[in-house]
Design an enzyme around this catalytic site. Structure first.
Site, mmCIF file in Angstrom:
data_model
loop_
_atom_site.group_PDB
_atom_site.id
_atom_site.type_symbol
_atom_site.label_atom_id
_atom_site.label_comp_id
_atom_site.label_asym_id
_atom_site.label_seq_id
_atom_site.Cartn_x
_atom_site.Cartn_y
_atom_site.Cartn_z
ATOM 1 N N LYS A 85 6.444 -1.983 2.183
ATOM 2 C CA LYS A 85 5.234 -1.367 2.757
ATOM 3 C C LYS A 85 4.052 -2.289 2.512
ATOM 4 O O LYS A 85 3.263 -2.082 1.581
ATOM 5 C CB LYS A 85 5.031 0.024 2.129
ATOM 6 C CG LYS A 85 4.102 0.928 2.920
ATOM 7 C CD LYS A 85 4.265 2.366 2.467
ATOM 8 C CE LYS A 85 3.236 3.290 3.084
ATOM 9 N NZ LYS A 85 3.280 3.408 4.538
ATOM 10 N N GLU A 137 12.172 2.934 14.183
ATOM 11 C CA GLU A 137 11.257 3.968 13.671
ATOM 12 C C GLU A 137 10.000 3.921 14.526
ATOM 13 O O GLU A 137 9.902 3.110 15.449
ATOM 14 C CB GLU A 137 10.928 3.707 12.196
ATOM 15 C CG GLU A 137 10.234 2.382 11.951
ATOM 16 C CD GLU A 137 9.894 2.135 10.480
ATOM 17 O OE1 GLU A 137 9.792 3.093 9.702
ATOM 18 O OE2 GLU A 137 9.719 0.953 10.125
ATOM 19 N N LEU A 178 11.067 1.520 7.284
ATOM 20 C CA LEU A 178 10.432 1.869 6.008
ATOM 21 C C LEU A 178 11.187 3.068 5.417
ATOM 22 O O LEU A 178 11.456 4.030 6.139
ATOM 23 C CB LEU A 178 8.963 2.245 6.232
ATOM 24 C CG LEU A 178 8.235 2.513 4.910
ATOM 25 C CD1 LEU A 178 7.812 1.202 4.283
ATOM 26 C CD2 LEU A 178 7.049 3.427 5.105
ATOM 27 N N TYR A 191 0.824 -1.201 0.000
ATOM 28 C CA TYR A 191 0.000 0.000 0.000
ATOM 29 C C TYR A 191 0.857 1.247 0.000
ATOM 30 O O TYR A 191 2.067 1.196 0.241
ATOM 31 C CB TYR A 191 -0.962 0.000 1.200
ATOM 32 C CG TYR A 191 -0.318 0.350 2.524
ATOM 33 C CD1 TYR A 191 0.479 -0.558 3.198
ATOM 34 C CD2 TYR A 191 -0.500 1.609 3.104
ATOM 35 C CE1 TYR A 191 1.077 -0.231 4.401
ATOM 36 C CE2 TYR A 191 0.089 1.944 4.313
ATOM 37 C CZ TYR A 191 0.882 1.023 4.958
ATOM 38 O OH TYR A 191 1.477 1.356 6.142
HETATM 39 N N1 PDD Z 1 2.867 5.495 7.379
HETATM 40 N N2 PDD Z 1 7.444 4.076 9.032
HETATM 41 C C1 PDD Z 1 6.290 3.387 9.011
HETATM 42 C C2 PDD Z 1 6.222 2.079 9.724
HETATM 43 C C3 PDD Z 1 5.185 3.901 8.320
HETATM 44 O O1 PDD Z 1 4.024 3.214 8.285
HETATM 45 C C4 PDD Z 1 5.287 5.168 7.675
HETATM 46 C C5 PDD Z 1 4.127 5.743 6.895
HETATM 47 C C6 PDD Z 1 6.513 5.842 7.735
HETATM 48 C C7 PDD Z 1 6.714 7.165 7.047
HETATM 49 O O2 PDD Z 1 6.715 6.989 5.646
HETATM 50 P P1 PDD Z 1 6.233 8.152 4.678
HETATM 51 O O3 PDD Z 1 7.117 9.325 4.983
HETATM 52 O O4 PDD Z 1 6.476 7.611 3.336
HETATM 53 O O5 PDD Z 1 4.798 8.432 4.999
HETATM 54 C C8 PDD Z 1 7.576 5.273 8.416
HETATM 55 C C9 PDD Z 1 1.732 5.813 6.578
HETATM 56 C C10 PDD Z 1 1.467 7.260 6.496
HETATM 57 C C11 PDD Z 1 0.527 5.020 7.070
HETATM 58 O O6 PDD Z 1 0.650 3.835 7.135
HETATM 59 O O7 PDD Z 1 -0.507 5.600 7.368
#
Ligand code: PDD
Length: 291
Positions: A148, A181, A205, A33
């Site tokens: 992801k 993270e 991620l 996703y």
């Molecule tokens: N989450 N780490 C994890 C585990 C994440 O699920 C996310 C993003 C990030 C940050 O990634 P990005 O900068 O690409 O949003 C780091 C999304 C927003 C979610 O699952 O809702």
């Protein structure tokens, strides 16, 4: 305006949209996703999100028969139909519906779903001024969280623990004491003016907001160091931060109840914030409300 969803080429009312009971996304989390920010009706960092989606699809041998241009067209069509100028676009691709069997089906037909929901990015400005609290938890996830995928149970439980503790996020810590993270955000500390974040590896991620902050900070001559840091180091840091699509930059002022940098947002966060929002304005025309 009623909420709409996209499922395999069709836009319908969200409440009428459905996927097959034997969709492998549902049964095995055999799905990837993306979450993209929509500001002023425009997608932020779209090429980076599509590139990451393609990488994840390739890693899982999911063959989505839709070009990048067609995907962008469908996403924009859904955003326009939903009529939300400030929103989150959710894109999910699963290996599709098939008789339940762990191994891949012989002729998989991947399914693509997208939803758009209103999201208030302005709330982040107030949170940025105050800073947010986080807790820490052991990282219980599998060893390929660089992909992801929708297999987010450990993240779900961690985020729920954070919520129950009145915290914004939970930082996930490895057995070696290294902060990986957050449950849905990337983690940063600041020491002696440099910003430090875990290097790209299978245990984080590769966040789009993370990559964006690295580029913006470097262009402003702020030193960026991609190296592991421990929870002890975080507790002794000058400042701490988190980044994600839904929280482009938030100062962390409390970790497990310990004040960081005196418990208020620090000078490096104050330097970075206008860079982050400036880039968002440059790409989308969206201007953050005054704090
Ligand atoms: N989450 N780490 C994890 C585990 C994440 O699920 C996310 C993003 C990030 C940050 O990634 P990005 O900068 O690409 O949003 C780091 C999304 C927003 C979610 O699952 O809702």
């Amino acid at each position: 305006m009623p909420q709409l969803a996209y499922v395999d080429g069709r836009i319908s009312l969200l409440r009428d949209a459905h996927v097959h009971v034997e969709d492998r996304g549902l049964q095995f989390a055999d799905a990837v996703y993306e979450v993209c920010a929509v500001l002023n009706g425009r997608l932020l960092d779209w090429p980076a999100h599509i590139a990451r989606l393609r990488r994840n699809l390739a890693a899982l041998f999911i063959d989505l028969a839709l070009s990048d241009a067609a995907l962008a067209l469908q996403a924009r069509r859904l955003i326009a139909a939903n009529g939300q100028a400030e929103a989150l676009l959710y894109i999910q691709v699963s290996r599709g519906a098939a008789r339940r069997d762990h191994g891949f089906p012989a002729s998989p037909r991947p399914s693509l779903i997208m939803t758009v929901r209103r999201f208030d990015f302005g709330q982040r400005i107030a949170q940025q001024a105050r800073g947010i609290a986080i807790i820490t938890l052991p990282d219980l996830r599998w060893r390929r969280v660089d992909m992801k995928t929708t297999g987010l149970l450990a993240n779900v439980l961690a985020k729920q623990d954070a919520r129950a503790a009145g915290a914004f996020e939970a930082w996930l810590v490895g057995e070696d004491g290294i902060v990986h993270e957050g449950g849905s955000t990337n983690a940063w500390i600041v020491k002696d003016g440099a910003i430090i974040t875990h290097p790209l590896s299978a245990s984080i991620l590769p966040g789009i907001a993370r990559a964006s902050l690295i580029a913006l900070a470097r262009s402003a001559q702020i030193v960026v160091v991609e190296r592991p840091f421990s929870l002890d180091e975080a507790l002794a840091a000058d400042e701490a931060l988190l980044t994600s699509t839904t929280a482009p930059l938030l100062p962390v002022v409390r970790i497990d109840g310990h004040a960081i940098g005196g418990g208020t947002p620090g000078p490096v966060a104050a330097r970075l914030a206008p860079l982050v929002w400036g880039e968002i304005t440059r790409q989308t025309g969206w201007v953050p409300p005054a704090a």
